[in-house]
Design a protein around this motif. Structure first.
Motif, PDB file in Angstrom:
ATOM      1  N   TYR A 157      38.542  48.962  43.957  1.00 54.92           N
ATOM      2  CA  TYR A 157      37.852  48.191  42.922  1.00 54.92           C
ATOM      3  C   TYR A 157      37.138  49.132  41.961  1.00 54.92           C
ATOM      4  N   ALA A 188      35.472  48.444  34.943  1.00 57.25           N
ATOM      5  CA  ALA A 188      36.518  47.655  34.273  1.00 57.25           C
ATOM      6  C   ALA A 188      36.700  46.278  34.907  1.00 57.25           C
ATOM      7  N   GLY A 189      36.111  46.067  36.081  1.00 58.47           N
ATOM      8  CA  GLY A 189      36.312  44.796  36.794  1.00 58.47           C
ATOM      9  C   GLY A 189      37.728  44.665  37.333  1.00 58.47           C
ATOM     10  N   LEU A 190      38.374  45.809  37.565  1.00 59.84           N
ATOM     11  CA  LEU A 190      39.792  45.792  37.965  1.00 59.84           C
ATOM     12  C   LEU A 190      39.964  45.957  39.471  1.00 59.84           C
ATOM     13  N   LYS A 214      45.206  35.200  37.120  1.00 60.85           N
ATOM     14  CA  LYS A 214      44.415  36.414  36.873  1.00 60.85           C
ATOM     15  C   LYS A 214      45.003  37.659  37.522  1.00 60.85           C
ATOM     16  N   ARG A 229      42.210  41.468  36.980  1.00 59.96           N
ATOM     17  CA  ARG A 229      40.766  41.212  36.946  1.00 59.96           C
ATOM     18  C   ARG A 229      40.499  39.897  37.666  1.00 59.96           C
ATOM     19  N   ARG A 254      31.495  38.378  39.991  1.00 58.53           N
ATOM     20  CA  ARG A 254      30.751  39.615  39.759  1.00 58.53           C
ATOM     21  C   ARG A 254      29.262  39.323  39.862  1.00 58.53           C
ATOM     22  N   THR A 288      30.145  42.835  43.268  1.00 59.37           N
ATOM     23  CA  THR A 288      31.026  41.675  43.438  1.00 59.37           C
ATOM     24  C   THR A 288      30.619  40.895  44.675  1.00 59.37           C
TER      25      THR A 288
END
Ligand SMILES: [Zn+2]
Length: 476
Positions: free
Chosen positions: A53, A57-59, A85, A130, A145, A153
């Motif tokens: 994670y 970038a929230g990826l 998503k 994401r 998040r 998260t």
């Protein structure tokens, strides 16, 4: 980001359910709530999730190894995944590369050759994107998040949010063993169900490996990343003498409130083992996240609370008790289907009332009678053993469910009632059950017939009267 190295941990779920007959599969499919989630075409033995994670970038970059068994001859395998998503880059079935397809939010993997009923098979799915909460009848649920900036998260997936972060067979009664290998930037932490086996660093990242033998339903799988202060506590299982280590985690700025509000968990643990029998899992803990949550969630071995549930005054301590009770009733003994949700929520709510009685506040009888009066004022009744898919979290499922148990306690007397509760967990530990099984179980615990009483409480819309109080259950 690199995934952590793989070690062989998959041993198959501790308790593997018996294979279903074709008639079982058909009847379960026909009667259940949220039939678009999950399949009875296979059952899962183990998930091994490699997740990297990147909070900036929230990826999420994931690789899921799934060990499963076919329930009928399979030419395709269906899994739930939020394909709005997350996308699948690569997939293998029994080690053979296949072309992933989709049907709505179902990931469809063609089998290279038919997998016959009863045959174990493996899946390996590389996916990413994401992740975020999924839109459900109960609001936005699943991966989210936390913090400001959004560098943490959380997962709060009950009941339909598990596919927001990993491909799964999203049924409450498909329980499996889980391993999580989570890579986060150095300085961040990862918390998941079960025991932390290993923590290793590679350059700018750290990998946290957790293992939980389960068996655990996908909706109870959880992952938290971010920066936490940790606190360890110990408690004794009063029935076995086993010493269990608990672990709490919370953001630094909530330390004072969280430490005080969670401080009685060891006392709860010891008290509950006396009432409900041996604690079913290897560990327990509470995580407080830097976000407001509508409700805490009883993820297996690691319940989650919002920052709005800690105020340094134990205002929400009943919920701390509630989530711990769920480890026995809801997680260890779990649901065949969401229609039986009162077996989770009625029990956990009654646990709150018992805790109140234990600490010298209102007795369970006082709380039950107040709850009964407030239920009686409502115009429409609810069949709590089949409330309808949109009402599984209706307040009446909780309070009428707890009143049902109180009515049973008044009928059986304390000694028989608590023996019945302990036996319910002892007999069904690690499995999934339904309301009919509970009525039969309660009936076996007493020479008197309790089926009419339970049927009235669980299946009639009309609210039955509470039996009169008896001396032993009205301590205050
Ligand atoms: Zn609950």
């Amino acid at each position: 980001m690199m995934w952590c190295s793989r070690r062989a941990l998959i041993r198959g779920a501790a308790l593997t359910p018996l294979a279903l007959t074709a008639a079982d599969r058909l009847s379960r499919r026909a009667e259940r709530y949220f039939a678009s989630h999950g399949t009875y075409d296979h059952r899962t033995r183990a998930y091994d999730l490699h997740l990297a994670y990147d909070p900036a970038a929230g990826l999420l970059d994931g690789r899921a190894h799934v060990h499963a068994v076919a329930e009928r001859t399979l030419r395709q395998v269906h899994l739930d995944l939020d394909l709005a998503k997350l996308s699948v880059h690569d997939a293998l079935v029994d080690g053979v590369s296949v072309r992933p397809g989709r049907k709505g939010n179902k990931l469809v993997l063609p089998a290279p050759r038919p997998i016959t009923a009863g045959t174990p098979f493996t899946l390996e799915i590389a996916y990413g994107g994401r992740p975020g909460p999924m839109r459900t009848p109960f609001g936005q649920i699943g991966w989210d998040r936390t913090g400001d900036p959004h560098d943490g998260t959380l997962v709060a997936a009950q009941p339909l949010g598990a596919p927001s972060w990993f491909p799964c067979n999203d049924r409450p009664d498909d329980k499996a063993e889980f391993t999580f290998r989570v890579t986060v930037p150095r300085g961040h932490q990862a918390l998941a169900n079960g025991t932390l086996l290993e923590r290793s660093s590679t350059g700018s990242t750290e990998c946290w490996t957790y293992h939980h033998p389960g068996p655990m339903a996908p909706y109870l799988a959880a992952l938290y990343t971010g920066r936490f202060t940790h606190e360890t506590w110990h408690a004794r299982d009063t029935t076995t003498g086993r010493r269990v280590t608990g672990r709490n985690a919370y953001p630094v700025h909530l330390s004072r409130q969280a430490r005080y509000d969670l401080a009685r968990q060891p006392e709860m643990f010891e008290t509950f083992t006396g009432w409900f029998g041996p604690y079913p899992f290897e560990t327990y803990g509470a995580v407080v996240v830097d976000a407001d949550l509508d409700q805490p969630v009883e993820n297996q071995t690691v319940s989650v609370f919002g920052r709005n549930h800690v105020d340094g005054d134990r205002t929400w301590e009943t919920l701390v008790a509630h989530e711990l009770v769920h480890q026995w009733y809801g997680n260890s003994v779990s649901l065949r289907d969401w229609r039986d949700i009162w077996l989770n929520e009625g029990f956990a709510t009654y646990g709150e009332w018992l805790w109140s009685e234990h600490i010298g506040e209102d007795s369970a009888d006082t709380i039950a009678r107040a709850a009964w009066h407030s239920l009686a004022k409502k115009h429409d009744g609810l069949r709590i053993a089949d409330p309808g898919p949109g009402r599984i979290f209706d307040d009446r499922v909780y309070t009428r469910g707890a009143c049902t148990l109180h009515a049973l306690r008044l009928t059986l007397g304390d000694e028989r009632f608590f023996a019945m509760l302990r036996a319910w967990h002892d007999i069904h530990r690690g499995t999934s059950i339904d309301t009919a099984a509970f009525i039969a179980h309660a009936g076996r615990s007493t020479p008197a017939t309790v089926e009419p009483l339970l049927s009235a409480w669980l299946y009639d819309k009309h609210l039955p009267p509470l039996p009169p109080p008896c001396a032993e259950s009205t301590r205050s």
